[in-house]
Structure formats: structure tokens, C-alpha cells
Scaffold this motif. Structure first.
Motif, PDB file in Angstrom:
ATOM      1  N   LEU A   1       0.817  -1.210   0.000  1.00 15.47           N
ATOM      2  CA  LEU A   1       0.000   0.000   0.000  1.00 15.47           C
ATOM      3  C   LEU A   1       0.852   1.262   0.000  1.00 15.47           C
ATOM      4  N   GLU A   2       2.108   1.132   0.405  1.00 15.42           N
ATOM      5  CA  GLU A   2       3.022   2.269   0.381  1.00 15.42           C
ATOM      6  C   GLU A   2       3.588   2.523  -1.017  1.00 15.42           C
ATOM      7  N   CYS A   3       3.232   1.642  -1.972  1.00 12.67           N
ATOM      8  CA  CYS A   3       3.679   1.796  -3.370  1.00 12.67           C
ATOM      9  C   CYS A   3       2.452   1.898  -4.276  1.00 12.67           C
ATOM     10  N   PRO A   4       1.741   3.015  -4.263  1.00 11.27           N
ATOM     11  CA  PRO A   4       0.475   3.120  -5.018  1.00 11.27           C
ATOM     12  C   PRO A   4       0.636   2.908  -6.517  1.00 11.27           C
ATOM     13  N   LEU A   5       1.788   3.291  -7.091  1.00 11.25           N
ATOM     14  CA  LEU A   5       1.957   3.115  -8.529  1.00 11.25           C
ATOM     15  C   LEU A   5       2.161   1.640  -8.889  1.00 11.25           C
ATOM     16  N   VAL A   6       2.710   0.856  -7.957  1.00  9.85           N
ATOM     17  CA  VAL A   6       2.814  -0.587  -8.180  1.00  9.85           C
ATOM     18  C   VAL A   6       1.418  -1.204  -8.182  1.00  9.85           C
ATOM     19  N   ILE A   7       0.559  -0.731  -7.276  1.00 12.67           N
ATOM     20  CA  ILE A   7      -0.830  -1.198  -7.253  1.00 12.67           C
ATOM     21  C   ILE A   7      -1.524  -0.845  -8.562  1.00 12.67           C
ATOM     22  N   ALA A   8      -1.275   0.372  -9.053  1.00  9.78           N
ATOM     23  CA  ALA A   8      -1.852   0.776 -10.342  1.00  9.78           C
ATOM     24  C   ALA A   8      -1.341  -0.122 -11.463  1.00  9.78           C
ATOM     25  N   ALA A   9      -0.048  -0.482 -11.408  1.00 10.72           N
ATOM     26  CA  ALA A   9       0.529  -1.358 -12.433  1.00 10.72           C
ATOM     27  C   ALA A   9      -0.125  -2.736 -12.401  1.00 10.72           C
ATOM     28  N   ILE A  10      -0.450  -3.225 -11.191  1.00  7.74           N
ATOM     29  CA  ILE A  10      -1.111  -4.530 -11.064  1.00  7.74           C
ATOM     30  C   ILE A  10      -2.431  -4.526 -11.827  1.00  7.74           C
ATOM     31  N   PHE A  11      -3.240  -3.485 -11.615  1.00  8.43           N
ATOM     32  CA  PHE A  11      -4.564  -3.442 -12.246  1.00  8.43           C
ATOM     33  C   PHE A  11      -4.489  -3.104 -13.731  1.00  8.43           C
ATOM     34  N   LEU A  15      -4.746   0.674 -22.944  1.00  9.71           N
ATOM     35  CA  LEU A  15      -4.108   1.555 -23.914  1.00  9.71           C
ATOM     36  C   LEU A  15      -4.136   3.009 -23.450  1.00  9.71           C
ATOM     37  N   SER A  16      -5.170   3.379 -22.701  1.00  9.85           N
ATOM     38  CA  SER A  16      -5.305   4.767 -22.248  1.00  9.85           C
ATOM     39  C   SER A  16      -4.628   5.030 -20.904  1.00  9.85           C
ATOM     40  N   THR A  17      -4.269   3.985 -20.170  1.00  9.51           N
ATOM     41  CA  THR A  17      -3.684   4.184 -18.835  1.00  9.51           C
ATOM     42  C   THR A  17      -2.216   3.762 -18.733  1.00  9.51           C
ATOM     43  N   LEU A  18      -1.812   2.749 -19.493  1.00 11.74           N
ATOM     44  CA  LEU A  18      -0.438   2.256 -19.389  1.00 11.74           C
ATOM     45  C   LEU A  18       0.622   3.307 -19.724  1.00 11.74           C
ATOM     46  N   PRO A  19       0.376   4.257 -20.657  1.00 13.79           N
ATOM     47  CA  PRO A  19       1.398   5.277 -20.932  1.00 13.79           C
ATOM     48  C   PRO A  19       1.804   6.098 -19.719  1.00 13.79           C
ATOM     49  N   PHE A  20       0.965   6.136 -18.682  1.00 11.86           N
ATOM     50  CA  PHE A  20       1.290   6.904 -17.484  1.00 11.86           C
ATOM     51  C   PHE A  20       2.212   6.144 -16.532  1.00 11.86           C
ATOM     52  N   LEU A  21       2.480   4.874 -16.818  1.00 15.09           N
ATOM     53  CA  LEU A  21       3.387   4.082 -15.997  1.00 15.09           C
ATOM     54  C   LEU A  21       4.766   4.041 -16.648  1.00 15.09           C
ATOM     55  N   PRO A  22       5.818   3.908 -15.841  1.00 11.57           N
ATOM     56  CA  PRO A  22       7.180   3.873 -16.415  1.00 11.57           C
ATOM     57  C   PRO A  22       7.501   2.512 -17.010  1.00 11.57           C
ATOM     58  N   GLU A  23       8.554   2.463 -17.807  1.00 13.68           N
ATOM     59  CA  GLU A  23       9.068   1.200 -18.330  1.00 13.68           C
ATOM     60  C   GLU A  23       9.705   0.413 -17.188  1.00 13.68           C
ATOM     61  N   LYS A  49      14.951   6.836 -12.126  1.00 13.69           N
ATOM     62  CA  LYS A  49      13.737   7.651 -12.250  1.00 13.69           C
ATOM     63  C   LYS A  49      12.490   6.772 -12.197  1.00 13.69           C
ATOM     64  N   ALA A  50      12.539   5.628 -12.883  1.00 15.23           N
ATOM     65  CA  ALA A  50      11.410   4.699 -12.868  1.00 15.23           C
ATOM     66  C   ALA A  50      11.183   4.127 -11.476  1.00 15.23           C
ATOM     67  N   LEU A  51      12.268   3.767 -10.791  1.00 11.79           N
ATOM     68  CA  LEU A  51      12.149   3.241  -9.437  1.00 11.79           C
ATOM     69  C   LEU A  51      11.578   4.278  -8.479  1.00 11.79           C
ATOM     70  N   ARG A  52      11.989   5.524  -8.657  1.00  9.53           N
ATOM     71  CA  ARG A  52      11.485   6.603  -7.803  1.00  9.53           C
ATOM     72  C   ARG A  52       9.982   6.785  -7.985  1.00  9.53           C
ATOM     73  N   ARG A  53       9.528   6.678  -9.218  1.00  4.84           N
ATOM     74  CA  ARG A  53       8.092   6.816  -9.488  1.00  4.84           C
ATOM     75  C   ARG A  53       7.313   5.624  -8.947  1.00  4.84           C
ATOM     76  N   LEU A  54       7.866   4.425  -9.113  1.00  2.49           N
ATOM     77  CA  LEU A  54       7.146   3.217  -8.710  1.00  2.49           C
ATOM     78  C   LEU A  54       7.143   3.017  -7.199  1.00  2.49           C
TER      79      LEU A  54
END
Length: 502
Positions: A9-19, A204-212, A229-234
Motif C-alpha cells: 500500500l506504500e507503493c500506489p503506482l505498483v498497485i496501479a501497475a497490477i490493475f 491503452l489509455s492508462t499504461l502510458p502513465f506508468l514507467p518502463e 527515475k522509474a524506481l522513484r516513481r514506482l
């Protein structure tokens, strides 16, 4: 709240990546497997209407059944093609870009499905299923690799279970949307088949907002700055220096080593046991009997007195059971470990198959025996989704180093699709010849894989690929030979890392 869930839960962008990756990844695979059951009669009717309108020929039942079988099984052929091209594409273009482009295939397949009834063309459904298969074959490789590589090491096993959770969710969604109150009608069934297009548009509309993937950026592209930079965002403000150091150590170990092909992986002795592990686990995943259990669930429910028109709603319970259990596995796997879940799962499935065979044999002699069979069906689904289903999918991404990872997933997915296709072709014959005794064949594969995991597979929890390779080597070193471990700062065998004696 469990400790690992708090960390997640402390990594919200990882949760977003899961979904985001799940809904456009393995969800589509699960949905495509279950969705064809509901509109089968409507599609067969379309086949007859098309031939009558176009050729003025009325097909008999056997001809319609043949076309229907091809329509269903062509999905597996597409999946096999997709899995074969996935590895090189993922390595060359990156995990994220591969997933993005893959959505276009799913949208093309959805459009073909949507207009098949209007165009009076069952061939559009066949082509659409083929395209869906290619898309699923690519996503079954790209989704696990991307998700596992975007996750902190201590959460990697837990997050990896969500790959199977979205497969279960896809199966359940196909069953649910297929009921007559929703999309399972003569007018709306093309929308049911084309539903995958909406999930592809969502990704297709949401994945561009996630890092490689950070690992891809560092190990394949050599871009240290982009990786951080990607790790910092994730991962936010978490300390990721240890993970970066481990990636750098692997980069040094794999310096000047390109990604290996499937043939090179097969020929390489240093990863022989990792390859054998993939072959055993992914073969057992298709031949464990889960499809047979789903098939016989209708017969058991009928024997238990459930009315014919209610069977479809009762079957929703099996899909919901698989999905709910996979969520439970997600909550507990970090505390139990992947090896334990595989052992427990295959042991439980083996015992359940024995009891299920006995109860099916006795159900015509004892009035209450069908209820025992019904309970055993749900117990089998529980063991499957809490063990092999959740623990197997991300396995190639954990036990192979970066240079072998894409080839490992290619082999795993090829086995998966080939097994699914062969089972689809052979299973009706097995049922006709052996009836419920076909479970004894699946029992053999469950027991064999359980024994293999017990004696040949180390625990992968909180370990890097190089550490896992060292564990494999320790387990399989010959008696009398000095045990060796792989030093991450050196090079051995074909991956050019040296070995140091303990």
C-alpha cells in the motif's frame, strides 16, 4: 493488516501497475477461455445461416460441430504464435511498449467479433479468435515480466500471484456476462465476444502513465538514470539502493552477454534444472485436471438435483471460488513461500482427485454421494488456485537471469498453449473412453509434479536469480563433489560468471 500488504500500500503506482497490466493482460486470456460456452448455440446457428445464405447448403450436425471445434481451438494456435514471437519483441522493444502495441491486436479482434453477426460471417469469429490468441500469447509473457520487474524484491512473490488472479477474474467475468440477463442473448452475444476490446482500450489509455520496467532500462538499455527515475516513481521515497546494487551486480555478471534464444537456453547446461522446472510446472498446470473438474461439475450438479436452467448460475460459484481463493493466496504467499504452496497444492489436488473418482463411481449407488462430489470439486479448485495457479505463472521471471528470461517465458508459454490445445482435442475422447476414470491420468501428473518440486526445487522467496541458480546447483551437485555457489560479481559458464568454491 498483514505486513507485506502494508508495504504494498506504500507503493500506489505498483498497485496501479497490477490493475492496468492485469486488465489488459492475463484477464483477456481467462475471459477468452470461458466466454465461448454461453453463445455456443447462437454461433452454431450463425454457421448454418451463413452457409444457407451464401451457398444454399444446410450443414448437418457433425459439420457444424467441426466448424465450432475449429473456432474454439484456433485460439490456442494463435496463442502459440504469440508466445513464439513474444520473447524477441519484449527484448527488442521493451515490456511496456510491447503491451501497448499488443492492445491494438485485441481491438482488431473485438471489431471482428462485433460485426460478425451483422456481416453474417462466422469466419470473422474464427479470425477474431486467432487474433485474440496471438494477443493473449504476447500478454502472457509481457505482463508477468513487466509486473515482476516493477515490484520490490520482498513483494515480488505476492504481486506475482495477481497474474493468476486476473486469469481467474477473466474466467468468472466470461461466465457472469454470459448469463441471459446480461450479454448471453441472441441479440447481444457479439458484444459479449467483443468485450475484450474495452479492456484493451482501458490499458491503452492508462499504461502510458506508468514507467518502463527498471530492470529493462538498466540491464538491456544501460540507462542508469532512467532506471532510477522509474524506481522513484514506482516505489516513492523507499530505499531502493539494495535492488539497484543487485541489478548492477547482475549487469556486471552479464556484461557483453546478449539475450539468449530458446535454442541456446535449451543447450545451456548452467540453467538445465531451471529449464526442467519450467517444463514440469507448466506441463502440470495444464494436465492437472482443472478443466476436467470444470467439465464434470455440470454432471455432478445435475446429479445433486439442480435444475438444468440453473446450472449456468451454479457454475458461477466455481469461477467465484477460484477467484476468491487466488485473492487469499495473494494475501498469504509471502508468509508461506512459493515452494510450500506448490507442494501443498499438488498434494491436496492428488488426494482430492482420488476421492472425486471414488464418489463419482458411487454416485449412482448412494443418493447423497453427489453432494460429496460437489464439495470435492470446490476443494480441488481451492487447492489449484491457492497453489499451482498463483505460483507457476511468474516462475520463469524469478528463476532465470535477465539474458535467459525472455526465452524462458517463450518456452513456458509454448508449453501452456500446446497443452491447452492438445487437451482440447484429446479430452473429449478421454471422457468418452474412460468417463470419470480420466481423473487417474490427471492424478499421475499432479503427483509427479509434486514429487519433482519436493526434491528438486528450492524456495525462491526474497532471492535474486543468481542466488536461486546457486541453490539449484547445491541441490543437484553430485555426492563427493565440492558444492559451488555463483558469485554475482563474477562470471560462470555461458553467462560468463566465474564459480568460487565454498
Amino acid at each position: 493488516m498483514p505486513r507485506y500488504l502494508t508495504l504494498l500500500l506504500e507503493c500506489p503506482l505498483v498497485i496501479a501497475a497490477i490493475f492496468v497490466t492485469g486488465i489488459g493482460g492475463t484477464f483477456q486470456y481467462g475471459f477468452s477461455i470461458s466466454v465461448m460456452t454461453s453463445p455456443s448455440d447462437f454461433i452454431k446457428e450463425l454457421v448454418n445461416k451463413t452457409c444457407l445464405h451464401r451457398y444454399n447448403v444446410s450443414l448437418d450436425e457433425s459439420q457444424v460441430s467441426l466448424i465450432w471445434s475449429i473456432t474454439v481451438s484456433i485460439f490456442c494456435l494463435g496463442g502459440l504464435l504469440g508466445s513464439l514471437v513474444a520473447g524477441p519483441l519484449i527484448t527488442k522493444f521493451g515490456r511496456k511498449r510491447c503491451l501497448l502495441v499488443n492492445n491494438l491486436l485485441a481491438i482488431i479482434g473485438a471489431v471482428l467479433m462485433l460485426f460478425s453477426q451483422t456481416a453474417m460471417s462466422f469466419e470473422m469469429i474464427m479470425v477474431g479468435r486467432l487474433v485474440y490468441g496471438i494477443s493473449s500469447g504476447v500478454s502472457l509473457s509481457a505482463h508477468p515480466i513487466y509486473l515482476v520487474e516493477c515490484t520490490p524484491k520482498r513483494l515480488r512473490v505476492m504481486v506475482g500471484v495477481t497474474i493468476a488472479s486476473f486469469i481467474s477474474l477473466g474466467k468468472f467475468s466470461g461466465q457472469l456476462l454470459g448469463i441471459s440477463e446480461l450479454l448471453g442473448t441472441e441479440e447481444r452475444w457479439p458484444w459479449l465476444l467483443g468485450f475484450i476490446g474495452s479492456t484493451a482500450l482501458l490499458q491503452l489509455s492508462t499504461l502510458p502513465f506508468l514507467p518502463e520496467s527498471p530492470r529493462f532500462l538498466l540491464l538491456d538499455r544501460g540507462d542508469h538514470q532512467a532506471c532510477e527515475k522509474a524506481l522513484r516513481r514506482l516505489w516513492g521515497n523507499k530505499d531502493y539502493s539494495i535492488e539497484v546494487e543487485e541489478m548492477l551486480q547482475e549487469k556486471v555478471a552479464l556484461q557483453n552477454v546478449r539475450s539468449h534464444s530458446v535454442m541456446e537456453l535449451i543447450q545451456n547446461q548452467s540453467v538445465r534444472w531451471q529449464l526442467i522446472t519450467i517444463i514440469f510446472t507448466f506441463t502440470a498446470l495444464q494436465l492437472c485436471g482443472i478443466n476436467a473438474v470444470y467439465f464434470y461439475s455440470f454432471e455432478v450438479f445435475r446429479a445433486a438435483g439442480i435444475q438444468e436452467h440453473q446450472l449456468r448460475y451454479t457454475a458461477l460459484g466455481t469461477g467465484l471460488c477460484e477467484f476468491a481463493t487466488s485473492i487469499g493466496c495473494f494475501m498469504t504467499i509471502e508468509n508461506t513461500g512459493k515452494r510450500v504452496l506448490l507442494l501443498r497444492g499438488y498434494a491436496g489436488m492428488s488426494a482430492t482427485l482420488i476421492l472425486l473418482t471414488i464418489t463419482l463411481y458411487l454416485q449412482t449407488h448412494i443418493s447423497w454421494m453427489p453432494y460429496c462430489s460437489m464439495v470435492l470439486i470446490f476443494i480441488f479448485i481451492f487447492f489449484f488456485s491457492s497453489g499451482p495457479a498463483g505460483a507457476t505463472a511468474p516462475l520463469p521471471g524469478e528463476i532465470f537471469t535477465q539474458s535467459f528470461k525472455s526465452a524462458g517465458y517463450t518456452i513456458a508459454c509454448t508449453i501452456n498453449w500446446t497443452g491447452l490445445f492438445v487437451l482440447g482435442m484429446v479430452f473429449p475422447i478421454l471422457v468418452e473412453k474412460l468417463d470419470y476414470f480420466c481423473f487417474l491420468i490427471f492424478l499421475f501428473f499432479c503427483a509427479l509434479c509434486g514429487l519433482y518440486v519436493r526434491f528438486n526445487v528450492p524456495e525462491t522467496k526474497n532471492q535474486t536469480a543468481l542466488e536461486i541458480a546457486a541453490e539449484f546447483q547445491k541441490m543437484h551437485s553430485k555426492p563427493g563433489e565440492p558444492q559451488r555457489e555463483i558469485n554475482m560479481k563474477q562470471k560462470v559458464n555461458s553467462i560468463q560468471t566465474y564459480e568460487t568454491k565454498l
